[in-house]
Write a protein that holds these residues in place. Sequence first.
Motif, short mmCIF file in Angstrom:
data_model
loop_
_atom_site.label_atom_id
_atom_site.label_comp_id
_atom_site.label_asym_id
_atom_site.label_seq_id
_atom_site.Cartn_x
_atom_site.Cartn_y
_atom_site.Cartn_z
N VAL A 196 45.03 61.69 -35.30
CA VAL A 196 45.73 62.65 -34.47
C VAL A 196 47.09 62.90 -35.10
O VAL A 196 47.76 61.96 -35.55
CB VAL A 196 45.92 62.11 -33.04
N VAL A 197 47.50 64.14 -35.19
CA VAL A 197 48.86 64.48 -35.63
C VAL A 197 49.54 65.25 -34.51
O VAL A 197 48.91 66.09 -33.85
CB VAL A 197 48.87 65.28 -36.95
N ILE A 198 50.81 64.95 -34.30
CA ILE A 198 51.51 65.48 -33.13
C ILE A 198 52.84 66.08 -33.57
O ILE A 198 53.62 65.46 -34.30
CB ILE A 198 51.74 64.37 -32.08
N GLY A 218 49.90 46.18 -41.63
CA GLY A 218 50.49 47.44 -41.20
C GLY A 218 50.79 48.34 -42.37
O GLY A 218 50.56 47.99 -43.54
N GLY A 219 51.29 49.50 -42.07
CA GLY A 219 51.56 50.49 -43.10
C GLY A 219 53.01 50.90 -43.12
O GLY A 219 53.90 50.13 -42.76
N LEU A 220 53.26 52.13 -43.56
CA LEU A 220 54.61 52.65 -43.66
C LEU A 220 54.85 53.69 -42.56
O LEU A 220 53.92 54.35 -42.10
CB LEU A 220 54.82 53.31 -45.02
N ARG A 221 56.09 53.83 -42.14
CA ARG A 221 56.45 54.88 -41.19
C ARG A 221 56.29 56.22 -41.89
O ARG A 221 57.01 56.51 -42.84
CB ARG A 221 57.87 54.68 -40.68
N THR A 222 55.35 57.01 -41.43
CA THR A 222 54.89 58.17 -42.18
C THR A 222 55.07 59.45 -41.40
O THR A 222 54.80 59.51 -40.20
CB THR A 222 53.39 57.99 -42.53
N ALA A 223 55.50 60.49 -42.11
CA ALA A 223 55.59 61.83 -41.54
C ALA A 223 54.85 62.80 -42.44
O ALA A 223 54.83 62.63 -43.67
CB ALA A 223 57.04 62.27 -41.39
N GLN A 224 54.24 63.79 -41.84
CA GLN A 224 53.53 64.83 -42.59
C GLN A 224 54.30 66.13 -42.44
O GLN A 224 54.67 66.53 -41.34
CB GLN A 224 52.10 64.99 -42.07
N PHE A 225 54.53 66.79 -43.57
CA PHE A 225 55.26 68.04 -43.58
C PHE A 225 54.33 69.18 -43.98
O PHE A 225 53.53 69.04 -44.89
CB PHE A 225 56.44 67.97 -44.55
N ALA A 276 57.63 68.99 -38.97
CA ALA A 276 57.10 67.66 -39.29
C ALA A 276 56.15 67.19 -38.21
O ALA A 276 56.34 67.46 -37.02
CB ALA A 276 58.25 66.67 -39.45
N LEU A 277 55.11 66.48 -38.63
CA LEU A 277 54.10 65.96 -37.70
C LEU A 277 54.12 64.44 -37.72
O LEU A 277 54.19 63.83 -38.79
CB LEU A 277 52.70 66.46 -38.09
N THR A 278 54.02 63.84 -36.55
CA THR A 278 53.92 62.39 -36.43
C THR A 278 52.46 61.98 -36.52
O THR A 278 51.58 62.64 -35.95
CB THR A 278 54.49 61.93 -35.08
N ILE A 279 52.20 60.90 -37.23
CA ILE A 279 50.84 60.41 -37.38
C ILE A 279 50.49 59.50 -36.21
O ILE A 279 51.14 58.48 -35.98
CB ILE A 279 50.66 59.65 -38.71
#
Length: 423
Positions: free
Chosen positions: A389-391, A28-35, A376-379
Amino acid sequence: MLLGVIADDFTGASDIANTIAKGLPGQGGLRTAQFLGVPRKETTSDIEAGVIALKSRSIAAADAVAQSLEALHWLLAHGCRQVVFKYCSTFDSTPTGNIGPVAEALAEALDAHGVIACPAFPAAGRTVYQGHLFVHDRLLNESGLQNHPLNPMTDPDIRRWLTRQSRYPVGLVTWSSVRAGPAEITAKLRKAHGSGQRLVIVDALGDDDLVAIGTAAASAKLITGGSGVAMGLPANFIAAGLARGSTSLGIGVDGPEAILAGSCSGATRGQVERHQQKHPTLAIDVDSVMRGDTTASDLVSFVLGNHGKAPLVFSSGSPDEVSRLQGRYGRDAIAETLDALFADTARKLVSAGVRRLVVAGGETSGAVVTALDLGALTIGPEIDPGVPVVISTGQAPVAMALKSGNFGAPDFFVKALDRMAGR
């Protein structure tokens, strides 16, 4: 926040956010947010990786440095232990471009030396060997990227290319050292530091090379490269007990849809041709746009009039056509006008209720998400390698796919719309 990323465009930000959120199989990865730009509000405390998307690839170097340093200071203020400067896997930049100045400025701010520079992304056909960048089986300057309308890539030797942009010598860790493992990579980076080389190109031919590079970078303050260079980084935090490992959310948004394509890359042109066979499409007449005869309202009317049919609006043209138009109106004038057109179109479409939006092209994506100002966008789930997809959050979420021009399978557009809806 453990890991911070500064991306020089919006599609690249989604690309690396996807890599970090996904992590390695079984871990798995990291809990990620895109700004979208440097955040002006506080973030939630459960974010482990923050990706700041700038639109700095093709602006003046001094402005790109200033924006990147602002992003760095925000990430450090939020506890980031490691920073990645993400640029395109095809090293989109001119000889006087921004990759070298931004990377060196970040390195100096962090007092980082022997900094990895690795744009390789094998899953998308980008590899680095002996410091030369390949796109599938072609050298970069023979891959079609030599015809890029903003950043034509005419030299595959990225050590030489980066040297033109840098104040310090640029080093190289060859593939033989990478294959020898993380300890050898670390030793070569230290040797490069001892030789005064601030930035060091690192070869990579496969994902296992990128994982080895990531392991070698466990204690690095700064790493630079394409999204692939982040592949092994979540595992370092998981192994250190700082993260548990998570997976991207399988969430979806249904509703009216639109596709906006502003890229002239070969991949995007092929996707447009494929989509035209079964779906309504509108080719933008650049001459008409430059005269002011075609406006965002015209594009919006076409999209809304074809609700439920995956309508596509595109400005993609052949290299000859792009050259002709640039000769008539000027490269920058066309780019700015089309970016503004797509931005205004996207804003009107979302206001009219469009909830699924595919955008092709880094500059186009930057213009669109800046105009939408979604926060902020959720991955979400991956569509094709490098494109998730970004939401957006809120009561009326918008799902988007921000696609680099060269990414995605031939059927990407329909696939992206389906994936956004959770299908």
